[in-house]
Write an enzyme that holds these catalytic residues in place. Structure first.
Site, mmCIF file in Angstrom:
data_model
loop_
_atom_site.group_PDB
_atom_site.id
_atom_site.type_symbol
_atom_site.label_atom_id
_atom_site.label_comp_id
_atom_site.label_asym_id
_atom_site.label_seq_id
_atom_site.Cartn_x
_atom_site.Cartn_y
_atom_site.Cartn_z
ATOM 1 N N HIS A 1 -8.191 -4.880 -1.280
ATOM 2 C CA HIS A 1 -6.976 -4.152 -0.904
ATOM 3 C C HIS A 1 -6.159 -4.988 0.075
ATOM 4 O O HIS A 1 -6.565 -5.222 1.211
ATOM 5 C CB HIS A 1 -7.331 -2.811 -0.262
ATOM 6 N N SER B 1 0.837 -1.190 0.000
ATOM 7 C CA SER B 1 0.000 0.000 0.000
ATOM 8 C C SER B 1 0.878 1.249 0.000
ATOM 9 O O SER B 1 1.684 1.436 -0.906
ATOM 10 C CB SER B 1 -0.975 -0.048 1.181
ATOM 11 N N ASP C 1 -9.693 -3.369 -6.203
ATOM 12 C CA ASP C 1 -9.188 -2.727 -4.985
ATOM 13 C C ASP C 1 -10.023 -1.487 -4.672
ATOM 14 O O ASP C 1 -10.036 -0.534 -5.447
ATOM 15 C CB ASP C 1 -7.716 -2.344 -5.190
#
Length: 346
Positions: free
Chosen positions: A300, A144, A272
């Site tokens: 995600h 991320s 996502d």
């Protein structure tokens, strides 16, 4: 799918393909037990970052080294961190997670925090690891926010600017403005509220101690109701950006995809919820050094699959495969015998 992109081999279990289910599942399931040792790494500006080393570590100083960078308000306790570090450790790698400033067990010292484009601390860490383990093969992964940071660092340094053999980037918001917009809509607001709560609480405590030079008080901080607003009033002024738009433009790594020289694996899910579905359609084509693997599902940092009679993270399996491929060129180490992966609900 173009020649520059590849379909990931991730297949979600029947009934669990929904993006939000995939995103939330890892937080609801047991994760590996993993011992650690904690090190404070001093930085040139007088601040520090906390390193968490997976234990036991290999005795051989030439054992390959896996470095992990977490996501926004992540830590050693994050499910993906425990799984990826445990996977690397059980594969015989020396594994370490760098907490971004203030994300470890102690607040950082200086009147600043961390952000998606803040590459200096990681660069300093790689220099230190090169000094300690000059002959060890090194591979880094970023998840991320940490993935965007790592990709930006790799692009900045070129193919030989880091003592790094390769990089792995997972679920990275490579267009920060588009991701901020995605998180402000629909069910994704749940994730935005969760992240904002953690961010505001940390800044609130430092504001109350008069440690941050911000033009807002605690009441105004607690009224910030979006990540874009938070970045306008906190992230940008603390780190030398004019506003959130300037921060997003200068910190996003997506526009650098075509200039990557270091072998890099990027893993992304089309569903996502932290970013738009057409993310890579609006970014430059990756360079030949990049392998972009896209899954139709996965959410995600989710990617939970059914394996060995239970739900397990496909990301751990994909990492094990990637590290195995890298370790072929570094045959001076051996996996310690008798080690097994155990799990806990902690």
């Amino acid at each position: 799918m173009s020649a520059a992109r590849h379909w990931a081999d991730f297949v979600p279990p029947r009934g669990l393909a929904n993006a939000h289910i995939q995103t939330l599942l890892p937080r609801m399931l047991p994760r590996p037990r993993l011992s650690r040792s904690v090190e404070i790494l001093e930085l040139p500006d007088g601040d520090f970052v906390e390193l968490n080393w997976a234990q036991p570590a290999p005795n051989d100083p030439q054992a390959p080294l896996f470095v992990l960078f977490h996501g926004l308000e992540g830590s050693f306790a994050s499910p993906y961190a425990r799984w990826l570090l445990a996977t690397a450790s059980l594969s015989g790698w020396r594994a370490v997670l760098m907490h971004f400033r203030g994300c470890g067990s102690q607040p950082n010292r200086l009147p600043r925090a961390y952000h998606s484009g803040d590459t200096a601390d990681a660069y300093w860490l790689f220099a230190e690891l090169s000094r300690r383990y000059p002959k060890a093969l090194k591979v880094a992964a970023g998840v991320s926010l940490g993935g965007n940071m790592l990709l930006k660092l790799v692009a900045e340094q070129g193919g030989d600017g880091l003592d790094l053999a390769g990089a792995i980037v997972v679920s990275a918001p490579l267009d920060l403005a588009a991701s901020a917009d995605s998180l402000s809509r629909g069910f994704a607001r749940l994730y935005e509220r969760h992240l904002l709560k953690a961010l505001r609480c940390k800044v609130r405590d430092r504001l109350m101690r008069d440690e941050l030079p911000l033009a807002l008080d605690v009441a105004a901080l607690m009224r910030l109701d979006s990540l874009r607003a938070y970045d306008d009033f906190v992230t940008a002024p603390l780190h030398g950006f004019r506003n959130a738009a300037d921060y997003y433009r200068r910190a996003s790594a997506g526009h650098l995809l075509g200039s990557i020289e270091l072998p890099t694996l990027i893993v992304h899910a089309n569903d996502d919820p932290f970013m738009p579905a057409n993310l890579f359609d609006n970014l430059p084509p990756p360079s030949d050094a990049v392998r972009l693997e896209i899954a139709r599902h996965g959410g995600h940092v989710g990617f939970m699959e059914w394996r060995d009679g239970r739900l397990r993270p496909w990301l751990a399996r994909r990492l094990a495969h990637e590290l195995s491929a890298w370790s072929v060129s570094n045959a001076s180490w051996r996996l310690p015998a008798g080690r097994r992966l155990s799990r806990s609900g902690s």
